[in-house]
Write an enzyme that holds these catalytic residues in place. Structure first.
Site, short mmCIF file in Angstrom:
data_model
loop_
_atom_site.label_atom_id
_atom_site.label_comp_id
_atom_site.label_asym_id
_atom_site.label_seq_id
_atom_site.Cartn_x
_atom_site.Cartn_y
_atom_site.Cartn_z
N ASP A 122 -79.26 32.61 -61.70
CA ASP A 122 -78.32 32.30 -62.79
C ASP A 122 -76.99 31.80 -62.21
O ASP A 122 -76.34 32.52 -61.46
CB ASP A 122 -78.12 33.59 -63.62
CG ASP A 122 -77.70 33.31 -65.04
OD1 ASP A 122 -76.83 32.45 -65.25
OD2 ASP A 122 -78.24 33.98 -65.95
N LYS B 235 -80.91 40.12 -67.80
CA LYS B 235 -80.60 39.60 -69.15
C LYS B 235 -81.89 39.45 -69.96
O LYS B 235 -82.87 38.89 -69.46
CB LYS B 235 -79.95 38.21 -69.05
CG LYS B 235 -78.57 38.18 -68.43
CD LYS B 235 -78.04 36.75 -68.42
CE LYS B 235 -76.67 36.66 -67.78
NZ LYS B 235 -76.17 35.27 -67.69
N THR C 62 -77.30 29.70 -70.19
CA THR C 62 -78.48 30.48 -69.80
C THR C 62 -79.69 30.41 -70.74
O THR C 62 -80.81 30.19 -70.29
CB THR C 62 -78.06 31.95 -69.58
OG1 THR C 62 -77.22 31.97 -68.43
CG2 THR C 62 -79.25 32.86 -69.34
N HIS D 162 -68.86 34.34 -63.05
CA HIS D 162 -67.86 34.08 -64.09
C HIS D 162 -66.51 34.71 -63.72
O HIS D 162 -65.46 34.14 -63.98
CB HIS D 162 -68.31 34.68 -65.43
CG HIS D 162 -69.24 33.78 -66.18
ND1 HIS D 162 -68.81 32.65 -66.81
CD2 HIS D 162 -70.56 33.86 -66.41
CE1 HIS D 162 -69.84 32.06 -67.39
NE2 HIS D 162 -70.93 32.77 -67.15
N HIS E 251 -69.32 27.48 -67.45
CA HIS E 251 -70.22 26.33 -67.34
C HIS E 251 -70.62 25.95 -68.75
O HIS E 251 -70.29 26.65 -69.69
CB HIS E 251 -71.44 26.72 -66.51
CG HIS E 251 -72.04 28.03 -66.96
ND1 HIS E 251 -72.94 28.11 -67.99
CD2 HIS E 251 -71.78 29.31 -66.59
CE1 HIS E 251 -73.24 29.39 -68.20
NE2 HIS E 251 -72.55 30.14 -67.38
ZN LIG Z 1 -72.87 32.17 -67.37
#
Ligand SMILES: [Zn+2]
Length: 555
Positions: free
Chosen positions: A47, A168, A88, A314, A495
């Protein structure tokens, strides 16, 4: 003409009379490679990984991780996403469907729903119950196209095992599609799933959770793995561009994880540390063993996604010491995973791909401080500005506190939702957006349903657009800019754009059916799964738009 051609052809062959050399029987009976497909396909998504991490961190990698994958496999060095938004949910759905949001329907992580005027999370499903955690109400019910997992299920008459693992939920659910066997994600205490897949956790999964590995991993101090001079850092560890692990914490080594995990995050802190990736590998290997994956001739799929790189990314941005340290440790996780796959499935008996769901931009403030063109846009003030602009334009004076009809419903992530279909309002909104310095291009997508948008960013907007699930007017920001406000200005990054820092990701293919080499022509992330389908010998996912990459396929 045709008759003449045939006649002369016959004449030639009659004159020469020489017969072709007999075909070697061995050649005639050569068995196509796809009749013995790999026992296991492993998909790895990292990720928020930029391809330049491979270049920058190369000398700090071990011999068994990225260096082995690239040294033995095929490296697509200019692979891109072909849509906006590069985030994502859409990323994972696009990799595994070989398609784009316009077709598979995962247009955002959270999208605005016109009918209810509420946000809808891409895997939220209140019709399912959590299994292993009451809050785990996630399913692929919003996904509208088949994935590699669905196609392996169909090809193997439902005998193949198809399992997704990630911290996630969206990163484990979307790859496995609607008919895959199981997706497991981190619920905050252990790995959970939902009644979409099963009624209770398999024994191997409950046993895994009972080991309470997050607590064990957090009982340590995180310090850099290598001597500090080995890292490729332009900034000191303590610098103004990083957000802390949580508000009030610090953003420099050493991190006392035991002490920090007594803070507001609790043990979910693990998701922001390298041990979030370790835990993911542990769970993937538990699934591999627990479900006996890759042990027979029927192709299985193990879809692993490493989420911690994004969660920490992040906060810290791509120049952080913490990020390099996380990648050095992730490289060792990959080496461990490959060693285990070699042992349990067999070296060369599985096919693996590695990619990322999107890249990331440098911290815009950092770029600005280097005299770069970059910055932040706070769009929260835009609806009010648009309303004032519109009423001034039509010559109606309204006090700010006076409730005239709103001209926009909501603005977010480059999308404007209109409350109605007033052409004069829309035209004025288009002009308003075009007047903003930070805005790159504006697209009236209601029109684009009939008229092709231009190439470049316009094509990316079109590929990300599904009319039922998106706004009416879409806009893109200039390179280096993103929407942010409050504490997100100046520190940390994100992003989602169509610029190369977000669209360009590493793609590495490895193992059975793959030849070693590098491909430098531009390829699409959507090409990965069609390439896998050629090796597995299964149908393409129904909305696939990507194409197999012939250079990487063993002849
Ligand atoms: Zn992200």
């Amino acid at each position: 003409m045709l008759a003449t051609f045939i006649a002369s052809g016959l004449q030639v062959s009659a004159q020469t009379r020489s017969l072709p050399a007999p075909v070697q029987r061995a050649d005639m009976t050569r068995v196509p490679a796809w009749t013995t497909p790999p026992k296991l396909v492993v998909g790895i998504v990292i990720d928020q990984m930029r391809p330049d991490y491979i270049y920058r961190y190369w000398d700090n990698f071990s011999t068994g991780g990225f260096k082995r994958l690239i040294g033995e496999g095929a490296f697509l060095r200019d692979a891109h996403y072909t849509y906006i938004p590069t985030i994502t949910g859409p990323g994972h759905a696009s990799i595994y469907t070989g398609s784009v949001p316009a077709h598979h329907g995962i247009v955002a992580n959270e999208r605005y729903d016109r009918a209810t005027r509420k946000m809808i999370y891409c895997v939220k499903d209140t019709t399912v119950q959590g299994v292993g955690s009451a809050t785990a109400q996630s399913s692929p019910s919003q996904l509208l196209a088949t994935t590699l997992a669905d196609e392996i299920e169909r090809r193997t008459d439902r005998q193949g095992k198809t399992i997704g693992v990630a911290l996630k939920d969206r990163s484990s659910v979307l790859p496995i599609g609607r008919t895959g066997d199981a997706a497991y994600w981190f619920s905050g205490t252990g790995f959970a799933t939902s009644t979409w897949y099963m009624k209770e956790l398999p024994k191997w999964a409950s046993d895994f959770n009972a080991r309470k590995l997050p607590e064990t991993y957090l009982n340590q101090v995180w310090t850099p793995l290598l001597p500090i001079e080995k890292y490729h850092q332009v900034l000191p560890d303590e610098n103004p561009y990083e957000q802390p692990l949580f508000p009030g914490a610090k953003s420099a080594f050493p991190y006392d994880l035991a002490a920090l995990s007594k803070g507001p995050t609790g043990i979910t802190l693990i998701a922001s540390t390298p041990w979030g990736n370790t835990l993911t590998t542990d769970m993937a290997l538990a699934a591999l063993a627990g479900e006996s994956m890759g042990q027979d001739k029927i192709t299985d799929l193990l879809a692993i996604s490493y989420s911690s790189t994004d969660i920490l990314g992040h906060k810290m941005g791509p120049r952080a010491l913490e990020i390099e340290d996380m990648y050095i440790r992730l490289d060792q996780e990959l080496a461990r995973l490959l060693t285990e796959l070699d042992k349990s499935v067999g070296t060369g008996k599985y096919t693996l791909f590695l990619t990322a769901d999107h890249g990331v931009v440098d911290v815009p403030q950092y770029l600005k401080d280097l005299n770069g063109s970059a910055g932040y846009v706070d769009v929260r003030s835009w609806p009010m500005q648009m309303r004032e602009d519109y009423y001034a334009f039509i010559g109606v004076e309204r006090r700010l506190d006076e409730r005239g009809p709103a001209v926009v419903d909501t603005i977010m992530d480059g999308q404007v939702f209109l409350p109605g279909r007033d052409e004069m309002v829309s035209q004025r909104l288009l002009d308003f957006l075009k007047s903003k310095e930070e805005v790159d291009q504006v697209f009236d997508v209601r029109l684009a349903q009939m008229v092709a948008l231009p190439e470049g960013q316009g094509a990316l907007v079109k590929n990300g657009f599904m009319p039922q699930r998106c706004g009416d007017i879409l806009y893109t920001l200039k390179p280096g800019y993103f929407e942010a406000e409050g504490s997100f200005v100046g520190k940390g990054t994100t992003h989602g754009s169509g610029w190369t820092y977000d669209t360009h990701v590493p793609v590495i293919l490895f193992g059975q059916g793959i030849v070693h080499g590098e491909v430098v022509r531009k390829t699409a992330v959507a090409d990965i799964v069609p390439t896998m389908c050629m090796i597995v010998g299964c149908a393409l996912p129904d909305a696939a738009v990507g194409e197999p990459v012939p250079e990487v396929l063993a002849k």
